[in-house]
Design a protein around this motif. Structure first.
Motif, PDB file in Angstrom:
ATOM      1  N   LEU A 105     -51.897 -44.180  15.355  1.00 15.74           N
ATOM      2  CA  LEU A 105     -51.830 -42.824  14.828  1.00 15.74           C
ATOM      3  C   LEU A 105     -50.430 -42.255  14.974  1.00 15.74           C
ATOM      4  O   LEU A 105     -50.069 -41.281  14.319  1.00 15.74           O
ATOM      5  CB  LEU A 105     -52.804 -41.904  15.588  1.00 15.74           C
ATOM      6  N   SER A 106     -49.630 -42.869  15.852  1.00 13.25           N
ATOM      7  CA  SER A 106     -48.284 -42.387  16.134  1.00 13.25           C
ATOM      8  C   SER A 106     -47.445 -43.545  16.656  1.00 13.25           C
ATOM      9  O   SER A 106     -47.961 -44.629  16.918  1.00 13.25           O
ATOM     10  CB  SER A 106     -48.318 -41.263  17.177  1.00 13.25           C
TER      11      SER A 106
ATOM     12  N   ARG B 177     -46.230 -38.505  15.111  1.00 18.21           N
ATOM     13  CA  ARG B 177     -47.385 -38.950  14.330  1.00 18.21           C
ATOM     14  C   ARG B 177     -46.914 -39.746  13.115  1.00 18.21           C
ATOM     15  O   ARG B 177     -45.763 -39.611  12.664  1.00 18.21           O
ATOM     16  CB  ARG B 177     -48.231 -37.753  13.898  1.00 18.21           C
TER      17      ARG B 177
ATOM     18  N   HIS C  25     -49.652 -39.273   6.952  1.00 21.27           N
ATOM     19  CA  HIS C  25     -51.083 -39.144   6.668  1.00 21.27           C
ATOM     20  C   HIS C  25     -51.234 -38.921   5.159  1.00 21.27           C
ATOM     21  O   HIS C  25     -50.908 -37.834   4.660  1.00 21.27           O
ATOM     22  CB  HIS C  25     -51.650 -37.958   7.446  1.00 21.27           C
TER      23      HIS C  25
END
Length: 133
Positions: free
Chosen positions: A66-67, A78, A81
């Motif tokens: 996610l990061s 992050r 997305h």
């Protein structure tokens, strides 16, 4: 996952990897994946807003991340997305290179190794053939 959902994700993405923007037609021997932006192990669901189309490379190297660490600042950052961010806000293509414009872009480009030798060679060839827009 239902075939209808898979088709909707592919159509929404224009049959392109939502991370590196490679077209499925340029990677015919390796079908793209429907990827969980937030991995199920981190609480991600099969809801459309958590699904993205990803080439085999991006899906494999992103994994459940996610990061990661911004290569410029050293800060935990992050990742891009695809449902919440605009690609153009975070990345720019210069020739075969994909450059990160923001901490999110730099971190994602670094983690997903957008500019590794094989990826650059593929984009360079597509540019020479006039098939990379």
């Amino acid at each position: 996952m239902e075939p209808a959902i898979r088709n909707e994700v592919r159509q929404r993405a224009g049959n392109r990897c939502e991370y590196c923007r490679l077209r499925q037609e340029d990677e015919e021997e390796s079908p793209f994946h429907i990827e969980h932006i937030i991995a199920q192990q981190h609480g991600g669901t099969d809801a459309q807003e958590n699904l993205a189309l990803a080439c085999s490379w991006c899906n494999a190297v992103k994994g459940p991340n996610l990061s990661s660490i911004d290569p410029d600042s050293g800060e935990l950052t992050r990742l891009y997305h695809p449902r919440k961010d605009l690609w153009e806000d975070h990345f720019r293509r210069e020739g075969p290179y994909i450059l990160g414009l923001t901490a999110v872009g730099r971190t994602t480009a670094w983690l997903l190794r957008f500019n590794d030798t094989d990826n650059l060679a593929q984009r360079h060839l597509l540019l020479e053939l006039g098939e990379l827009d």
